[in-house]
Design a protein around this motif. Structure first.
Motif, PDB file in Angstrom:
ATOM      1  N   PHE A   1       0.839  -1.320  -0.079  1.00  0.00           N
ATOM      2  CA  PHE A   1      -0.029   0.039  -0.194  1.00  0.00           C
ATOM      3  C   PHE A   1       0.868   1.231  -0.238  1.00  0.00           C
ATOM      4  CE2 PHE A   1      -2.440   3.289   2.667  1.00  0.00           C
ATOM      5  CZ  PHE A   1      -3.329   3.372   1.837  1.00  0.00           C
ATOM      6  N   LEU A   2       1.848   1.181   0.890  1.00  0.00           N
ATOM      7  CA  LEU A   2       2.640   2.290   0.989  1.00  0.00           C
ATOM      8  C   LEU A   2       3.258   2.724  -0.434  1.00  0.00           C
ATOM      9  CD1 LEU A   2       4.064   2.225   4.334  1.00  0.00           C
ATOM     10  CD2 LEU A   2       2.729   4.245   3.710  1.00  0.00           C
ATOM     11  N   GLY A   3       3.850   1.547  -1.051  1.00  0.00           N
ATOM     12  CA  GLY A   3       4.763   1.500  -2.170  1.00  0.00           C
ATOM     13  C   GLY A   3       3.656   2.287  -3.400  1.00  0.00           C
ATOM     14  N   ASP A   4       2.504   1.891  -3.423  1.00  0.00           N
ATOM     15  CA  ASP A   4       1.617   2.233  -4.295  1.00  0.00           C
ATOM     16  C   ASP A   4       1.127   3.648  -3.857  1.00  0.00           C
ATOM     17  OD1 ASP A   4       1.444  -0.211  -5.450  1.00  0.00           O
ATOM     18  OD2 ASP A   4      -0.476  -1.040  -4.692  1.00  0.00           O
ATOM     19  N   VAL A   5       0.971   4.065  -3.090  1.00  0.00           N
ATOM     20  CA  VAL A   5       0.484   5.306  -2.928  1.00  0.00           C
ATOM     21  C   VAL A   5       1.532   6.247  -3.042  1.00  0.00           C
ATOM     22  CG1 VAL A   5      -1.625   4.777  -1.332  1.00  0.00           C
ATOM     23  CG2 VAL A   5       0.547   5.291  -0.177  1.00  0.00           C
ATOM     24  N   LEU A   6       2.569   5.994  -2.864  1.00  0.00           N
ATOM     25  CA  LEU A   6       4.012   6.803  -2.911  1.00  0.00           C
ATOM     26  C   LEU A   6       4.277   6.761  -4.629  1.00  0.00           C
ATOM     27  CD1 LEU A   6       5.958   6.199   0.121  1.00  0.00           C
ATOM     28  CD2 LEU A   6       4.509   8.045  -0.587  1.00  0.00           C
TER      29      LEU A   6
ATOM     30  N   PRO B   1      -2.132  18.975  13.881  1.00  0.00           N
ATOM     31  CA  PRO B   1      -2.439  18.186  15.060  1.00  0.00           C
ATOM     32  C   PRO B   1      -3.065  16.899  14.730  1.00  0.00           C
ATOM     33  CG  PRO B   1      -3.935  20.199  15.123  1.00  0.00           C
ATOM     34  CD  PRO B   1      -3.145  20.280  13.991  1.00  0.00           C
ATOM     35  N   ASP B   2      -2.613  15.631  14.878  1.00  0.00           N
ATOM     36  CA  ASP B   2      -3.191  14.587  14.516  1.00  0.00           C
ATOM     37  C   ASP B   2      -3.316  14.533  13.082  1.00  0.00           C
ATOM     38  OD1 ASP B   2      -4.118  11.900  15.051  1.00  0.00           O
ATOM     39  OD2 ASP B   2      -6.348  12.340  15.616  1.00  0.00           O
ATOM     40  N   GLY B   3      -2.472  14.949  12.353  1.00  0.00           N
ATOM     41  CA  GLY B   3      -2.882  15.154  11.106  1.00  0.00           C
ATOM     42  C   GLY B   3      -2.516  13.689  10.139  1.00  0.00           C
ATOM     43  N   TRP B   4      -3.447  13.576   9.113  1.00  0.00           N
ATOM     44  CA  TRP B   4      -3.381  12.282   8.021  1.00  0.00           C
ATOM     45  C   TRP B   4      -3.420  12.844   6.975  1.00  0.00           C
ATOM     46  CZ3 TRP B   4      -2.265   7.385   9.870  1.00  0.00           C
ATOM     47  CH2 TRP B   4      -2.123   7.073  11.413  1.00  0.00           C
ATOM     48  N   LEU B   5      -3.086  12.082   5.736  1.00  0.00           N
ATOM     49  CA  LEU B   5      -3.440  12.337   4.230  1.00  0.00           C
ATOM     50  C   LEU B   5      -4.627  11.259   4.202  1.00  0.00           C
ATOM     51  CD1 LEU B   5      -3.076  13.414   1.462  1.00  0.00           C
ATOM     52  CD2 LEU B   5      -1.131  12.197   1.233  1.00  0.00           C
ATOM     53  N   VAL B   6      -5.618  11.494   3.765  1.00  0.00           N
ATOM     54  CA  VAL B   6      -6.622  10.268   3.645  1.00  0.00           C
ATOM     55  C   VAL B   6      -7.254  10.143   2.235  1.00  0.00           C
ATOM     56  CG1 VAL B   6      -6.929  10.814   6.182  1.00  0.00           C
ATOM     57  CG2 VAL B   6      -8.397  11.782   4.509  1.00  0.00           C
ATOM     58  N   ALA B   7      -8.025   8.976   2.281  1.00  0.00           N
ATOM     59  CA  ALA B   7      -9.365   8.747   1.499  1.00  0.00           C
ATOM     60  C   ALA B   7      -8.722   8.702  -0.314  1.00  0.00           C
ATOM     61  CB  ALA B   7     -10.500   9.782   1.528  1.00  0.00           C
ATOM     62  N   GLY B   8      -9.418   9.406  -1.000  1.00  0.00           N
ATOM     63  CA  GLY B   8      -9.178   9.443  -2.504  1.00  0.00           C
ATOM     64  C   GLY B   8      -7.898   9.387  -2.963  1.00  0.00           C
ATOM     65  N   CYS B   9      -6.954  10.346  -2.468  1.00  0.00           N
ATOM     66  CA  CYS B   9      -5.706  10.524  -3.264  1.00  0.00           C
ATOM     67  C   CYS B   9      -5.062   8.821  -2.685  1.00  0.00           C
ATOM     68  CB  CYS B   9      -5.090  11.582  -2.814  1.00  0.00           C
ATOM     69  SG  CYS B   9      -4.685  11.492  -0.769  1.00  0.00           S
ATOM     70  N   LEU B  10      -5.504   8.520  -1.887  1.00  0.00           N
ATOM     71  CA  LEU B  10      -4.764   7.009  -1.678  1.00  0.00           C
ATOM     72  C   LEU B  10      -5.245   5.929  -2.325  1.00  0.00           C
ATOM     73  CD1 LEU B  10      -4.263   7.699   2.352  1.00  0.00           C
ATOM     74  CD2 LEU B  10      -2.576   8.075   0.439  1.00  0.00           C
ATOM     75  N   PHE B  11      -6.815   5.759  -2.034  1.00  0.00           N
ATOM     76  CA  PHE B  11      -7.462   4.388  -2.624  1.00  0.00           C
ATOM     77  C   PHE B  11      -7.451   4.691  -4.222  1.00  0.00           C
ATOM     78  CE2 PHE B  11     -11.208   6.837  -1.280  1.00  0.00           C
ATOM     79  CZ  PHE B  11     -11.833   6.705  -2.251  1.00  0.00           C
ATOM     80  N   GLN B  12      -7.584   5.885  -4.569  1.00  0.00           N
ATOM     81  CA  GLN B  12      -7.684   6.022  -6.182  1.00  0.00           C
ATOM     82  C   GLN B  12      -6.546   5.837  -6.589  1.00  0.00           C
ATOM     83  OE1 GLN B  12      -9.796   9.549  -7.131  1.00  0.00           O
ATOM     84  NE2 GLN B  12     -11.402   9.319  -5.628  1.00  0.00           N
ATOM     85  N   THR B  13      -5.315   6.178  -6.110  1.00  0.00           N
ATOM     86  CA  THR B  13      -4.024   5.690  -6.490  1.00  0.00           C
ATOM     87  C   THR B  13      -3.944   4.433  -6.894  1.00  0.00           C
ATOM     88  OG1 THR B  13      -3.156   7.784  -5.721  1.00  0.00           O
ATOM     89  CG2 THR B  13      -1.664   5.729  -6.162  1.00  0.00           C
ATOM     90  N   VAL B  14      -4.238   3.509  -5.639  1.00  0.00           N
ATOM     91  CA  VAL B  14      -4.258   2.144  -5.763  1.00  0.00           C
ATOM     92  C   VAL B  14      -5.181   1.384  -7.037  1.00  0.00           C
ATOM     93  CG1 VAL B  14      -4.738  -0.034  -4.663  1.00  0.00           C
ATOM     94  CG2 VAL B  14      -3.605   1.740  -3.344  1.00  0.00           C
ATOM     95  N   TRP B  15      -6.430   2.085  -7.134  1.00  0.00           N
ATOM     96  CA  TRP B  15      -7.192   1.510  -8.306  1.00  0.00           C
ATOM     97  C   TRP B  15      -6.654   1.968  -9.454  1.00  0.00           C
ATOM     98  CZ3 TRP B  15     -12.245   2.943  -5.186  1.00  0.00           C
ATOM     99  CH2 TRP B  15     -12.637   1.978  -4.334  1.00  0.00           C
ATOM    100  N   ASN B  16      -6.219   3.169  -9.799  1.00  0.00           N
ATOM    101  CA  ASN B  16      -5.679   3.691 -10.761  1.00  0.00           C
ATOM    102  C   ASN B  16      -4.572   2.698 -11.315  1.00  0.00           C
ATOM    103  OD1 ASN B  16      -7.432   5.612 -11.611  1.00  0.00           O
ATOM    104  ND2 ASN B  16      -5.881   7.141 -10.499  1.00  0.00           N
ATOM    105  N   LEU B  17      -3.401   2.286 -10.521  1.00  0.00           N
ATOM    106  CA  LEU B  17      -2.600   1.341 -10.774  1.00  0.00           C
ATOM    107  C   LEU B  17      -3.105  -0.114 -11.212  1.00  0.00           C
ATOM    108  CD1 LEU B  17       0.146   2.409  -7.780  1.00  0.00           C
ATOM    109  CD2 LEU B  17       0.373   3.022 -10.378  1.00  0.00           C
ATOM    110  N   GLN B  18      -3.893  -0.491 -10.468  1.00  0.00           N
ATOM    111  CA  GLN B  18      -4.540  -1.917 -10.625  1.00  0.00           C
ATOM    112  C   GLN B  18      -5.258  -1.739 -12.146  1.00  0.00           C
ATOM    113  OE1 GLN B  18      -7.157  -2.403  -7.289  1.00  0.00           O
ATOM    114  NE2 GLN B  18      -5.680  -4.094  -6.745  1.00  0.00           N
ATOM    115  N   ALA B  19      -5.736  -0.753 -12.565  1.00  0.00           N
ATOM    116  CA  ALA B  19      -6.360  -0.319 -13.609  1.00  0.00           C
ATOM    117  C   ALA B  19      -5.433   0.068 -14.990  1.00  0.00           C
ATOM    118  CB  ALA B  19      -7.366   0.619 -13.815  1.00  0.00           C
ATOM    119  N   GLY B  20      -3.996  -0.125 -14.550  1.00  0.00           N
ATOM    120  CA  GLY B  20      -3.054   0.338 -15.485  1.00  0.00           C
ATOM    121  C   GLY B  20      -3.080   1.895 -16.003  1.00  0.00           C
ATOM    122  N   ARG B  21      -3.592   2.795 -15.211  1.00  0.00           N
ATOM    123  CA  ARG B  21      -3.815   4.257 -15.520  1.00  0.00           C
ATOM    124  C   ARG B  21      -2.626   4.635 -14.600  1.00  0.00           C
ATOM    125  NH1 ARG B  21      -9.147   6.502 -13.613  1.00  0.00           N
ATOM    126  NH2 ARG B  21      -9.237   7.674 -15.024  1.00  0.00           N
TER     127      ARG B  21
END
Length: 187
Positions: free
Chosen positions: A6-11, A29-49
């Motif tokens: 997951f880390l490799g993919d989102v990066l 404070p208690d910050g996180w990068l979340v949601a679409g920019c992460l899971f959509q990156t994974v799905w884009n890679l899986q789809a060859g995009r």
């Protein structure tokens, strides 16, 4: 099991990398990068995009229960804009301590004042497979990563808003038609 993958993919997404490279300057404070920019990156890679294809924004969660005002959130957003503005993407900061104040007006569904940290907000996305967040050295995936990698979409029992869920699923399936919907959380 999937955390390193997951880390490799989102990066692979250059904007995710740049945001994490500038993390300390964001000072969330208690910050996180979340949601679409992460899971959509994974799905884009899986789809060859391309990793960044059609990602409309980069969401940042933080938690500050000392000041629940819109003005305070706007000040944080201004800092985010200053730190990330040259990336040419939309980065949106959202104080999870105040979601209950605006959610119903925006989405038409109630949202109880139950969030005590940013992880609580991450756990309440409409689709459990999309409940993901990262920050330097840490991954938050309260439902694991199998659903994300298997393309399984179920309604989150913490936010059982069927209409919102169905609209979200339709949007995802328009871009990644191989995603599948199941009732209940996958085992």
């Amino acid at each position: 099991m999937h955390e390193q993958r997951f880390l490799g993919d989102v990066l692979e997404n250059r904007n995710n990398r740049a945001i994490l490279d500038r993390w300390s300057a964001l000072d969330l404070p208690d910050g996180w990068l979340v949601a679409g920019c992460l899971f959509q990156t994974v799905w884009n890679l899986q789809a060859g995009r391309a990793a960044e294809a059609d990602i409309k924004d980069y969401d940042l969660f933080y938690f500050d229960d000392e000041d629940l005002s819109e003005a305070a959130e706007r000040r944080v957003q201004a800092r985010v804009d200053e730190v990330l503005g040259d990336l040419g993407v939309t980065a949106e900061a959202s104080n999870q301590a105040r979601v209950h104040l605006w959610y119903e007006a925006h989405f038409g569904q109630p949202y109880p004042a139950v969030l005590r940290e940013s992880r609580d907000g991450i756990a309440r996305f409409l689709v459990p497979a999309t409940c993901v967040g990262i920050r330097p050295g840490e991954v938050c995936a309260p439902y694991g990563l199998d659903g994300l990698y298997d393309g399984v979409m179920a309604m989150n029992p913490l936010v059982p808003h069927r209409g919102l869920f169905e609209r979200k699923v339709a949007s995802y399936r328009a871009r990644w038609p191989w995603l599948r919907v199941v009732e209940g959380l996958p085992a």
